[in-house]
Write a protein that holds these residues in place. Sequence first.
Motif, PDB file in Angstrom:
ATOM      1  N   LEU A   7      11.141 -37.667  51.407  1.00 42.64           N
ATOM      2  CA  LEU A   7      10.663 -36.939  49.995  1.00 42.64           C
ATOM      3  C   LEU A   7       9.071 -36.344  50.112  1.00 42.64           C
ATOM      4  O   LEU A   7       8.391 -36.716  50.935  1.00 42.64           O
ATOM      5  CB  LEU A   7      10.468 -38.182  49.111  1.00 42.64           C
ATOM      6  N   GLU A   8       9.141 -35.099  49.481  1.00 40.45           N
ATOM      7  CA  GLU A   8       7.933 -34.627  49.354  1.00 40.45           C
ATOM      8  C   GLU A   8       6.773 -35.496  48.577  1.00 40.45           C
ATOM      9  O   GLU A   8       7.232 -36.300  47.841  1.00 40.45           O
ATOM     10  CB  GLU A   8       7.978 -33.139  48.474  1.00 40.45           C
ATOM     11  N   PRO A   9       5.529 -35.479  49.191  1.00 45.24           N
ATOM     12  CA  PRO A   9       4.777 -36.578  48.333  1.00 45.24           C
ATOM     13  C   PRO A   9       4.670 -36.505  46.918  1.00 45.24           C
ATOM     14  O   PRO A   9       4.601 -37.668  46.301  1.00 45.24           O
ATOM     15  CB  PRO A   9       3.362 -36.060  48.897  1.00 45.24           C
ATOM     16  N   ALA A  10       4.720 -35.416  46.345  1.00 42.73           N
ATOM     17  CA  ALA A  10       4.685 -35.445  44.805  1.00 42.73           C
ATOM     18  C   ALA A  10       5.972 -36.224  44.417  1.00 42.73           C
ATOM     19  O   ALA A  10       6.040 -36.977  43.200  1.00 42.73           O
ATOM     20  CB  ALA A  10       4.531 -33.926  44.302  1.00 42.73           C
ATOM     21  N   LYS A  11       7.079 -35.692  44.896  1.00 37.74           N
ATOM     22  CA  LYS A  11       8.305 -36.502  44.326  1.00 37.74           C
ATOM     23  C   LYS A  11       8.521 -37.840  44.456  1.00 37.74           C
ATOM     24  O   LYS A  11       8.622 -38.847  43.901  1.00 37.74           O
ATOM     25  CB  LYS A  11       9.555 -35.833  44.938  1.00 37.74           C
ATOM     26  N   ARG A  12       7.732 -38.399  45.895  1.00 35.77           N
ATOM     27  CA  ARG A  12       7.697 -39.877  46.172  1.00 35.77           C
ATOM     28  C   ARG A  12       6.652 -40.632  45.200  1.00 35.77           C
ATOM     29  O   ARG A  12       7.031 -41.615  44.585  1.00 35.77           O
ATOM     30  CB  ARG A  12       6.955 -40.018  47.548  1.00 35.77           C
ATOM     31  N   VAL A  13       5.560 -39.857  44.563  1.00 36.08           N
ATOM     32  CA  VAL A  13       4.695 -40.607  43.852  1.00 36.08           C
ATOM     33  C   VAL A  13       5.158 -40.607  42.342  1.00 36.08           C
ATOM     34  O   VAL A  13       5.326 -41.579  41.739  1.00 36.08           O
ATOM     35  CB  VAL A  13       3.437 -39.789  43.671  1.00 36.08           C
ATOM     36  N   LYS A  14       6.126 -39.567  41.930  1.00 32.97           N
ATOM     37  CA  LYS A  14       6.960 -39.572  40.817  1.00 32.97           C
ATOM     38  C   LYS A  14       7.757 -40.776  40.958  1.00 32.97           C
ATOM     39  O   LYS A  14       8.028 -41.270  39.721  1.00 32.97           O
ATOM     40  CB  LYS A  14       7.643 -38.305  40.531  1.00 32.97           C
ATOM     41  N   TRP A  15       8.586 -41.235  41.950  1.00 28.39           N
ATOM     42  CA  TRP A  15       9.565 -42.340  42.053  1.00 28.39           C
ATOM     43  C   TRP A  15       8.724 -43.498  41.824  1.00 28.39           C
ATOM     44  O   TRP A  15       9.333 -44.375  41.270  1.00 28.39           O
ATOM     45  CB  TRP A  15      10.185 -42.121  43.062  1.00 28.39           C
ATOM     46  N   GLU A  16       7.544 -43.768  42.781  1.00 26.46           N
ATOM     47  CA  GLU A  16       6.718 -44.724  42.641  1.00 26.46           C
ATOM     48  C   GLU A  16       6.203 -45.095  41.124  1.00 26.46           C
ATOM     49  O   GLU A  16       6.330 -46.282  40.714  1.00 26.46           O
ATOM     50  CB  GLU A  16       5.501 -44.465  43.362  1.00 26.46           C
ATOM     51  N   GLY A  26       7.269 -48.616  38.905  1.00 26.66           N
ATOM     52  CA  GLY A  26       6.112 -49.482  38.953  1.00 26.66           C
ATOM     53  C   GLY A  26       5.519 -49.718  40.174  1.00 26.66           C
ATOM     54  O   GLY A  26       5.343 -51.287  40.234  1.00 26.66           O
ATOM     55  N   PHE A  27       5.339 -48.862  41.121  1.00 26.84           N
ATOM     56  CA  PHE A  27       4.920 -49.260  42.584  1.00 26.84           C
ATOM     57  C   PHE A  27       4.055 -48.255  42.980  1.00 26.84           C
ATOM     58  O   PHE A  27       4.098 -47.009  42.669  1.00 26.84           O
ATOM     59  CB  PHE A  27       6.285 -49.351  43.403  1.00 26.84           C
ATOM     60  N   VAL A  28       2.921 -48.785  43.790  1.00 30.62           N
ATOM     61  CA  VAL A  28       2.080 -47.952  44.474  1.00 30.62           C
ATOM     62  C   VAL A  28       2.342 -48.292  45.858  1.00 30.62           C
ATOM     63  O   VAL A  28       1.808 -49.239  46.463  1.00 30.62           O
ATOM     64  CB  VAL A  28       0.584 -47.922  43.915  1.00 30.62           C
ATOM     65  N   SER A  29       2.732 -47.298  46.765  1.00 33.72           N
ATOM     66  CA  SER A  29       2.769 -47.558  48.101  1.00 33.72           C
ATOM     67  C   SER A  29       1.664 -47.575  48.868  1.00 33.72           C
ATOM     68  O   SER A  29       0.728 -46.877  48.475  1.00 33.72           O
ATOM     69  CB  SER A  29       3.895 -46.648  48.851  1.00 33.72           C
ATOM     70  N   ALA A  30       1.219 -48.156  50.215  1.00 29.67           N
ATOM     71  CA  ALA A  30       0.150 -47.898  50.726  1.00 29.67           C
ATOM     72  C   ALA A  30       0.050 -46.357  51.380  1.00 29.67           C
ATOM     73  O   ALA A  30      -0.954 -46.122  51.348  1.00 29.67           O
ATOM     74  CB  ALA A  30       0.194 -49.046  52.114  1.00 29.67           C
ATOM     75  N   GLN A  31       1.091 -45.710  51.584  1.00 24.42           N
ATOM     76  CA  GLN A  31       1.220 -44.457  51.850  1.00 24.42           C
ATOM     77  C   GLN A  31       0.522 -43.659  50.726  1.00 24.42           C
ATOM     78  O   GLN A  31      -0.539 -43.068  51.157  1.00 24.42           O
ATOM     79  CB  GLN A  31       2.389 -43.904  52.245  1.00 24.42           C
ATOM     80  N   THR A  32       0.664 -43.693  49.552  1.00 18.14           N
ATOM     81  CA  THR A  32       0.069 -43.227  48.417  1.00 18.14           C
ATOM     82  C   THR A  32      -1.417 -43.533  48.215  1.00 18.14           C
ATOM     83  O   THR A  32      -2.182 -42.788  48.131  1.00 18.14           O
ATOM     84  CB  THR A  32       0.948 -43.573  47.235  1.00 18.14           C
ATOM     85  N   GLU A  33      -1.606 -44.841  48.275  1.00 16.84           N
ATOM     86  CA  GLU A  33      -3.135 -44.926  48.390  1.00 16.84           C
ATOM     87  C   GLU A  33      -3.691 -44.424  49.428  1.00 16.84           C
ATOM     88  O   GLU A  33      -5.002 -43.937  49.129  1.00 16.84           O
ATOM     89  CB  GLU A  33      -3.326 -46.733  48.326  1.00 16.84           C
TER      90      GLU A  33
END
Length: 442
Positions: free
Chosen positions: A67-76, A80-87
């Motif tokens: 997933l593109e980062p923006a789409k991954r963040v939208k799914w998170e 209700g999840f914040v991945s270590a990758q996003t942080e």
Amino acid sequence: MKLKLGIVLFFCVMVFSACIDDLFDKKEKGDEIFDSSLGFDVEVKNNTLYFPSDEAALKAIEKLNELEPAKRVKWEQKVGFVSAQTELEIFREQIAKMDSEDDINQLIANNADFLIHSDNESSGIDSRIYGFYRYITGRKGIVYYGDFMSRVLDNKLYTTVLEDLVGIETICNNVESIDSSTTQVEVITLFELDENELKSQHIETWSVRNDTLQLFIYNSSRNRRMYYRAGFWNTQLARSIAYQEQKTTWYLQVFACNGCDMSNFYYTLNGSVYRFRHHAGNAWNIEVPDRDYMPVFHGNPQPVWDPIGPANYHSQVQNFNTHYNYDIDIRLHHIIISQKYRNINNRWVSATGDRAQVRNVYADVEIGFDKPGHSTKIESRTSGHNLNSAYNKGYEHKDDHQVYRGNVSRYTSKPIARFKCVKGDLKSSLRNNVVQKFEYNF
């Protein structure tokens, strides 16, 4: 990628995994979220992902990585999840705006449970959670799947079964205190730096290990450089128990006179002191080395046993030194980063405007080691992979290619994937677009 402030605030109000508590109450509180929108089933609670199987967890890594980062963040946000990758991405954006080395060091110090310094990253930081695991774990590196729980921390994977409550609590709170004699936790080293295995040639700044290739190409007159790195990201999750060692502990049980306190009486064996512990009613237990062993007790006065309830022996069987079979996904991950030197705080930062490309990357790969009862060596080969074939400008180009997908039994604490041979063609605008070949054999 620009992550908006609203997302940052969303992170701040998230409650991170309560770990062992969640294991028991996640079905009772009614605040769990189920999702299958990306092609895998997952339950989300307290910033922790619960998968029905290791296959679902590996599938999630594959999908979230694509997933593109923006789409991954939208799914998170949706689940209700914040991945270590996003942080990690948010911290890197914060650092990119900082001009003071002291501020950067303070940010890392304030988040020492998650961040580390890294000279291999253009931002100068990395997470303590290795590789693709960042996509399915929060900042604590914890994930549940099937009958297992795992935590990734500092290049190590800690795994145990859900019935091992002491092991889970130890993994969550203090991995340094893990005791294989009292828990079923297995620890695997995912990536091990061993300087004795370092192999290098000085063509500009080439550095090759048998598990990682690194290359820097400099243009000193422009304060520019290009950084190419290729290595293996190996993801493995337990799928079954290979075997368990068991320990039988024997206890002598006696029934004391009504109101007698047996805790005053003890015996010694091989330098250790063993005391009675109250069981229930008038029953007291004391550990003994084997059945029918009658200790010589110390204490004053001597213990009085109820003649109505004679002494008897019983055993308790404990599992320890549990070894697991693992499903693994080995990928050749390579990345090109264009950088410029930032004099303000004397470090390299990402830069646009240069071109770089790697073509025809071939790698013979050795996976695992031959060790009877534990692991079997596997041979594999990658073929003709390209990175930025169009030769576009950009500060970062990356890709990963599957090398092996299958299962292995327990293996030794060395990198599970290693180069036997790696070669390819490198082209960069920093070298006037000249193609330079590289090849290494081990």
